[in-house]
Design an enzyme around this catalytic site. Structure first.
Site, short mmCIF file in Angstrom:
data_model
loop_
_atom_site.label_atom_id
_atom_site.label_comp_id
_atom_site.label_asym_id
_atom_site.label_seq_id
_atom_site.Cartn_x
_atom_site.Cartn_y
_atom_site.Cartn_z
CG ASP A 88 82.16 58.62 6.67
OD1 ASP A 88 81.45 58.32 5.69
OD2 ASP A 88 82.86 57.78 7.27
CB SER A 129 83.61 54.36 6.00
OG SER A 129 82.65 55.30 5.60
CB THR A 182 86.48 56.86 9.28
OG1 THR A 182 85.45 56.67 8.32
CG2 THR A 182 87.46 57.90 8.80
CD GLU A 296 84.53 59.34 10.59
OE1 GLU A 296 84.10 58.82 9.56
OE2 GLU A 296 84.49 58.78 11.70
CG HIS A 305 73.93 56.06 4.84
ND1 HIS A 305 74.02 55.21 3.77
CD2 HIS A 305 75.19 56.15 5.34
CE1 HIS A 305 75.28 54.81 3.62
NE2 HIS A 305 76.00 55.38 4.57
CG ASP A 343 84.75 58.15 3.93
OD1 ASP A 343 84.00 59.10 3.61
OD2 ASP A 343 84.46 57.36 4.85
CG HIS A 344 82.19 57.24 0.92
ND1 HIS A 344 80.96 57.71 1.33
CD2 HIS A 344 82.67 56.51 1.96
CE1 HIS A 344 80.70 57.28 2.55
NE2 HIS A 344 81.73 56.55 2.96
CG HIS A 370 78.85 55.03 0.75
ND1 HIS A 370 79.81 54.23 1.30
CD2 HIS A 370 78.10 55.48 1.79
CE1 HIS A 370 79.67 54.21 2.62
NE2 HIS A 370 78.64 54.97 2.94
ZN LIG Z 1 78.22 55.42 4.91
#
Ligand SMILES: [Zn+2]
Length: 407
Positions: A88, A129, A182, A296, A305, A343-344, A370
């Site tokens: 993630d 996510s 996720t 994950e 973050h 996912d990003h 993100h």
């Molecule tokens: Zn995030």
């Protein structure tokens, strides 16, 4: 912005200095207000930058691990099993930060087929996510925040559900709550990722064989008073909350709920993810038809973050060791496709300094959110060559489905 604006103001003052005194006075007043405003914004930027600089900006390696090289020969052209690993928030910088921190090598380098995935969601240039997970699990672009539903909020079938319907074993493993966006995207169908208790209830509507992660409270301490731990046990699950007990389970159905909500950072959760992965692989491998497993590395995102280089690197390395386990399984089994993607990206992480020899990484994070950038797709095993070039995140689902379920 502020700088350009100042230049414009200064130009205005000097070029148009023939203007009447009254207009000049007005402009001067405006300039003073802007200057004060500009200085304030600048000071705030400095403060925020200064703050994040203090928070774990530099990673210094205390130890590194050896990376094995796995053979690139497989028994089949279509895989019997798929292990999908989602880091993630893992962009190229996060990968290279890990590689630098481990003094030049990662297990990931065994993946000789590499592509890029475009992560945009149905309603946003920058995905979250939930929409990112749903694209990977179901092959549809949906709204940010939506889990296992399309942009009209209608349920869509996930690869995990389809694998299960085809007689394959299925599993989910994560360091976050198993009900978090996720993993939830692979098993639940909810308009909102925040509906944790509804997401937990969706686990009972499937025949998933193994799930290990946090989120015990969403099953056991619910607003509606239902005890889903009892329901899971009635359905035949061995429900365990300690890794010591979880790792002893070798067959049957297993629900491992290892934290009230999320598992802690590395110093707290230790080898939770590798042990959970080993356990899941052992149980799923009992099914002769094959399996689908999603693992994950949830907290690479949280490091981004937080603007913390140390958090990102620690979780990236934990995730890479788990990638090593998946590759080791696939190298022995020779019928397993391993796909590693994200996912990003999170934080817009930029590597601003470091040393591969010493395992030192310095990074800057221009955003606490993100970003829109493409994320890497790495693959190993039968079918891996399908995952090259630039693709939509939804294509990853289509390719997995074609390889695993269309015989
Ligand atoms: Zn995030």
């Amino acid at each position: 912005m502020v700088g350009r604006f100042r230049i414009y103001i200064i130009k205005t003052i000097f070029i148009r200095s023939k203007l009447k005194n009254r207009i000049m006075l007005k402009k001067l007043k405006f300039v003073i207000v802007c200057m004060v405003f500009g200085v304030t914004v600048y000071a705030q930027d400095q403060y925020l930058t200064g703050k994040s600089e203090d928070v774990e900006k530099t990673y210094i390696s205390k130890s590194s691990y050896e990376v094995k090289e796995f053979p690139q020969k497989f028994k089949v052209t279509k895989p019997k099993n798929i292990i999908l690993l989602i880091g993630d928030g893992m962009g190229v910088s996060q990968v290279f930060a890990g590689l630098t921190a481990n003094k030049g090598h990662l297990f990931l380098e065994n993946c000789k087929f590499i592509g890029f995935s475009k992560t945009q969601s149905a309603d946003n240039y920058i995905t979250d996510s939930a929409a990112g997970g749903t694209a990977l699990s179901s092959g549809v672009k949906t709204l940010n925040g939506a889990i296992g539903v399309n942009a009209q909020l209608e349920p869509v079938k996930t690869i995990l559900e389809e694998a299960s319907e085809n007689g394959l074993a299925t599993g989910l493993v994560s360091t976050s709550a198993i009900t978090h966006a996720t993993p939830a995207s692979f098993i639940a169908h909810q308009a909102s990722r925040g509906s944790y208790e509804d997401i937990a209830a969706d686990f009972l509507k499937t025949d998933i064989d193994v799930f290990i992660g946090g989120g015990l409270d969403h099953f056991a301490k619910r607003a509606d008073g239902r005890n889903l731990v009892d329901s899971l046990q009635k359905k035949g699950y061995q429900v365990e909350t300690e890794m010591e007990k979880i790792k002893k389970v070798k067959n049957g159905k297993l629900a491992g709920l290892t934290a009230p909500v999320h598992n802690g950072r590395m110093n707290e959760r230790a080898d939770m993810l590798p042990v959970a992965t080993e356990t899941a692989l052992e149980i799923l491998d009992n099914n002769k038809n094959g399996f689908f497993l999603m693992i994950e590395g949830s907290q690479i995102d949280w490091g981004g973050h937080a603007g913390s280089t140390i958090y990102v690197v620690e979780d990236m390395l934990d995730f890479d060791r788990v990638i090593g386990q998946a590759l080791e399984f696939a190298a022995k089994d020779k019928e397993t496709l391993v796909i590693v993607t994200a996912d990003h990206e999170t934080g817009g992480m930029a590597l601003t300094g470091g040393s591969t020899e010493q395992g030192v990484v310095q990074a800057a994070f221009p955003t606490g959110d993100h970003t829109a950038v493409m994320v890497p797709v790495f693959s190993y095993g039968p079918g891996a060559s399908e995952f090259t070039g630039i693709m939509e995140n939804t294509d990853i689902h289509a390719k997995m489905k074609k390889l695993l379920l269309e015989k």
